[in-house]
Design a protein around this motif. Structure first.
Motif, mmCIF file in Angstrom:
data_model
loop_
_atom_site.group_PDB
_atom_site.id
_atom_site.type_symbol
_atom_site.label_atom_id
_atom_site.label_comp_id
_atom_site.label_asym_id
_atom_site.label_seq_id
_atom_site.Cartn_x
_atom_site.Cartn_y
_atom_site.Cartn_z
ATOM 1 N N LEU A 178 31.923 42.456 36.519
ATOM 2 C CA LEU A 178 33.244 42.377 37.097
ATOM 3 C C LEU A 178 33.472 41.012 37.424
ATOM 4 N N LEU A 179 34.731 40.400 36.925
ATOM 5 C CA LEU A 179 35.169 38.988 37.244
ATOM 6 C C LEU A 179 36.041 39.151 38.020
ATOM 7 N N MET A 180 35.514 38.301 39.268
ATOM 8 C CA MET A 180 36.253 37.951 40.387
ATOM 9 C C MET A 180 36.795 36.570 40.548
ATOM 10 N N VAL A 181 38.121 36.164 40.526
ATOM 11 C CA VAL A 181 38.608 35.268 40.327
ATOM 12 C C VAL A 181 39.298 34.497 41.426
ATOM 13 N N PHE A 182 39.193 33.423 41.984
ATOM 14 C CA PHE A 182 39.771 32.420 43.160
ATOM 15 C C PHE A 182 41.006 32.036 42.587
ATOM 16 N N LYS A 183 40.950 30.957 41.557
ATOM 17 C CA LYS A 183 41.938 30.377 41.083
ATOM 18 C C LYS A 183 41.570 29.850 39.514
ATOM 19 N N ASP A 184 42.470 30.158 38.822
ATOM 20 C CA ASP A 184 43.689 30.876 39.033
ATOM 21 C C ASP A 184 43.688 32.279 38.366
ATOM 22 N N PHE A 185 43.783 33.308 39.028
ATOM 23 C CA PHE A 185 43.682 34.512 38.636
ATOM 24 C C PHE A 185 44.459 35.039 37.244
ATOM 25 N N ASP A 186 45.894 34.674 37.450
ATOM 26 C CA ASP A 186 46.578 35.090 36.483
ATOM 27 C C ASP A 186 46.111 34.572 35.019
ATOM 28 N N ARG A 187 46.041 33.220 35.176
ATOM 29 C CA ARG A 187 45.280 32.614 34.051
ATOM 30 C C ARG A 187 43.960 33.363 33.574
ATOM 31 N N ALA A 188 42.995 33.482 34.466
ATOM 32 C CA ALA A 188 41.886 33.977 33.942
ATOM 33 C C ALA A 188 42.047 35.515 33.392
ATOM 34 N N ARG A 189 43.067 36.175 33.945
ATOM 35 C CA ARG A 189 43.255 37.618 33.289
ATOM 36 C C ARG A 189 43.611 37.522 31.770
ATOM 37 N N ARG A 190 44.525 36.301 31.785
ATOM 38 C CA ARG A 190 45.078 36.247 30.301
ATOM 39 C C ARG A 190 43.962 35.727 29.301
ATOM 40 N N GLU A 191 43.143 35.090 29.750
ATOM 41 C CA GLU A 191 42.079 34.244 28.928
ATOM 42 C C GLU A 191 40.746 35.183 28.734
ATOM 43 N N SER A 192 40.398 35.902 29.447
ATOM 44 C CA SER A 192 39.310 36.726 29.499
ATOM 45 C C SER A 192 39.516 38.092 28.968
ATOM 46 N N PRO A 193 38.737 38.661 27.665
ATOM 47 C CA PRO A 193 38.883 39.871 27.539
ATOM 48 C C PRO A 193 38.121 40.942 28.151
ATOM 49 N N LEU A 194 37.418 40.557 29.439
ATOM 50 C CA LEU A 194 36.647 41.517 30.004
ATOM 51 C C LEU A 194 37.656 42.562 30.726
ATOM 52 N N GLU A 195 37.265 43.887 30.726
ATOM 53 C CA GLU A 195 37.890 44.889 31.601
ATOM 54 C C GLU A 195 38.429 44.666 32.600
ATOM 55 N N GLN A 196 37.294 44.439 33.579
ATOM 56 C CA GLN A 196 37.434 44.362 35.110
ATOM 57 C C GLN A 196 37.533 42.825 35.362
ATOM 58 N N VAL A 197 38.832 42.692 35.945
ATOM 59 C CA VAL A 197 39.215 41.110 36.247
ATOM 60 C C VAL A 197 40.089 41.550 37.395
ATOM 61 N N VAL A 198 39.307 40.779 38.726
ATOM 62 C CA VAL A 198 40.124 41.285 40.137
ATOM 63 C C VAL A 198 40.260 39.808 40.812
ATOM 64 N N SER A 199 41.131 39.675 41.901
ATOM 65 C CA SER A 199 41.596 38.646 42.483
ATOM 66 C C SER A 199 40.418 38.620 43.826
ATOM 67 N N ILE A 200 40.122 37.497 44.314
ATOM 68 C CA ILE A 200 39.230 37.142 45.464
ATOM 69 C C ILE A 200 39.734 36.156 46.126
ATOM 70 N N GLY A 201 39.543 36.399 47.577
ATOM 71 C CA GLY A 201 39.940 35.326 48.428
ATOM 72 C C GLY A 201 38.931 34.540 48.967
ATOM 73 N N SER A 202 37.914 35.044 49.399
ATOM 74 C CA SER A 202 36.800 34.274 49.875
ATOM 75 C C SER A 202 35.389 35.033 49.368
ATOM 76 N N PRO A 203 34.546 34.113 49.181
ATOM 77 C CA PRO A 203 32.925 34.728 48.704
ATOM 78 C C PRO A 203 32.367 35.674 49.641
ATOM 79 N N ARG A 204 32.967 35.453 50.920
ATOM 80 C CA ARG A 204 32.317 36.324 52.108
ATOM 81 C C ARG A 204 32.600 37.989 51.768
ATOM 82 N N THR A 205 33.737 38.058 51.095
ATOM 83 C CA THR A 205 34.157 39.616 50.487
ATOM 84 C C THR A 205 33.456 40.029 49.348
ATOM 85 N N LEU A 206 32.612 39.228 48.591
ATOM 86 C CA LEU A 206 31.837 39.769 47.283
ATOM 87 C C LEU A 206 31.055 40.946 47.581
#
Length: 400
Positions: A62-90
């Motif tokens: 599971l790839l959890m991206v803070f910045k930049d989510f849209d770019r990471a989703r384009r670049e990574s072929p991993l199936e599970q890519v989600v946005s995260i706002g704070s490491p506390r929510t991991l």
């Protein structure tokens, strides 16, 4: 340039890397690994955007991206890519994806800052934090066919930069002037500028371009060569010394392309060199050829180091081999990939055995105070028959 372009990382390529990590985790009883170091994150996800990659011991990462989510989703072929706002929510994000809180959580403790470690300790307060960095580095040490192709392209860049030196070097030009011109050419070929190193406190800007006696000036860097550098803060590499005739000019540059590196050093000279330096260069070339035959799968990396040291001593160069004095460098080669200091290290006492498709920068060099530096460095692929050079520039000194 189009000749230095490579293909994008595929989901299949990433899948193989993650599977190897999961097998290593299972052997150690690690339930999950949180990958945050920039280079490791890229290696396992194909993006360097700011975020966290969680790899369970079984199942999809599971790839959890803070910045930049849209770019990471384009670049990574991993199936599970989600946005995260704070490491506390991991932990909450993991739970929402059906991933239980790990009893043993692997982290890259070789590079993780203490404050961030303590932060993760408080976030994963029911988990025991353990080191997974050695497993990651061992996986990265053996290159896939895709990675070998990437490094071959970087090696082509090294050869192109080397071929340009003779056109640019001139008496009276400072080391920094020549370095700037070569580095500008490297950038035009696609050099990424950043040369990543894992060792804390280590940094490198392209490499070392050093001339005459200044090339033998030591520095803090884990390298046989140092140089005056442009300032005391950056006390390594090219400085303001003017290039002169009849002295060795070391061009020891890293070509960094599409993330992957090639390490390469050659000696140049305007005019002629003393016989002492010429003989030293030939001795280093002979050591390189002997090692290329001996460095095969199954041979301990420390044994190759011992062989090179003994050969240098037999030839009468033990005093200057890989440095001078007690603080000389205790390695004669190192792994190369996304970072400049990867496994394996050809270093004293190292027991890690070479494997097919490891990539090693072999660098027998003589550091001779008052005279300068001679030697050679090539990036090699480990094969069943020995080391095969990926950099192809002529090894001999180039006289201009």
């Amino acid at each position: 340039m189009s000749e230095l372009r490579t293909q994008e990382i595929t989901a299949t390529e990433l899948g193989g890397r993650i599977e190897r990590l999961q097998l290593a985790m299972q052997e150690k009883g690690i339930d999950g690994a949180l990958i945050v170091q920039k280079t490791d994150l890229f290696y396992f996800s194909a993006t360097s955007q700011q975020g966290y990659l969680y790899v369970p011991d079984v199942g999809q990462p599971l790839l959890m991206v803070f910045k930049d989510f849209d770019r990471a989703r384009r670049e990574s072929p991993l199936e599970q890519v989600v946005s995260i706002g704070s490491p506390r929510t991991l932990p909450d994000i993991l739970a929402s994806r059906g991933l239980a809180s790990p009893a043993l959580l692997g982290l890259e403790l070789d590079v993780l800052p203490a404050n961030i470690y303590f932060q993760y300790q408080s976030i994963f307060d029911t988990s025991e934090l353990v080191d997974v960095s050695t497993e990651i580095r061992l996986i990265r040490a053996v290159k896939s066919d895709y990675e070998i192709d990437c490094i071959k392209l970087a090696a082509r860049g090294s050869d192109l930069v080397c071929a340009r030196v003779g056109e640019l070097v001139a008496e009276g030009k400072t080391e920094l002037e020549l370095a700037g011109e070569l580095e500008s050419y490297a950038r035009s070929l696609g050099h990424q500028g950043i040369v990543r190193m894992r060792l804390w406190g280590s940094e490198l800007f392209y490499g070392h371009l050093l001339s005459g006696a200044d090339a033998a000036v030591p520095s803090y860097l884990a390298s046989p060569t140092g140089g005056q550098g442009p300032s005391r803060l950056t006390g390594q590499g090219a400085g303001f010394r003017k290039i002169q005739r009849n002295e060795p000019i070391l061009v020891d540059y890293v070509f960094a392309l599409n993330g992957y590196l090639s390490d390469h050093a050659r000696i140049f000279c305007l005019g002629e060199l003393p016989d002492r330096l010429l003989a030293g260069q030939e001795a280093m070339l002979d050591i390189q050829e002997r090692v290329k035959e001996q460095a095969r799968p199954g041979v301990a990396s420390g044994d190759i180091y011992a062989l090179m040291v003994s050969l240098a001593e037999e030839k009468g160069y033990g005093e200057w081999f890989m440095g001078v004095g007690e603080r000389r460098i205790r390695f004669t080669g190192h792994g190369v990939g996304l970072e400049l200091d990867e496994f394996p290290f050809l270093a004293k006492g190292q027991k890690l055995k070479l494997e097919k498709n490891m990539v090693i920068a072999l660098e027998p060099k003589l550091i001779m105070p008052g005279l300068g530096v001679v030697g050679i460095e090539n990036t090699h692929q480990v094969t069943e028959s020995g080391l095969v050079p990926l950099t192809r520039s002529p090894d001999s000194i180039t006289f201009i």
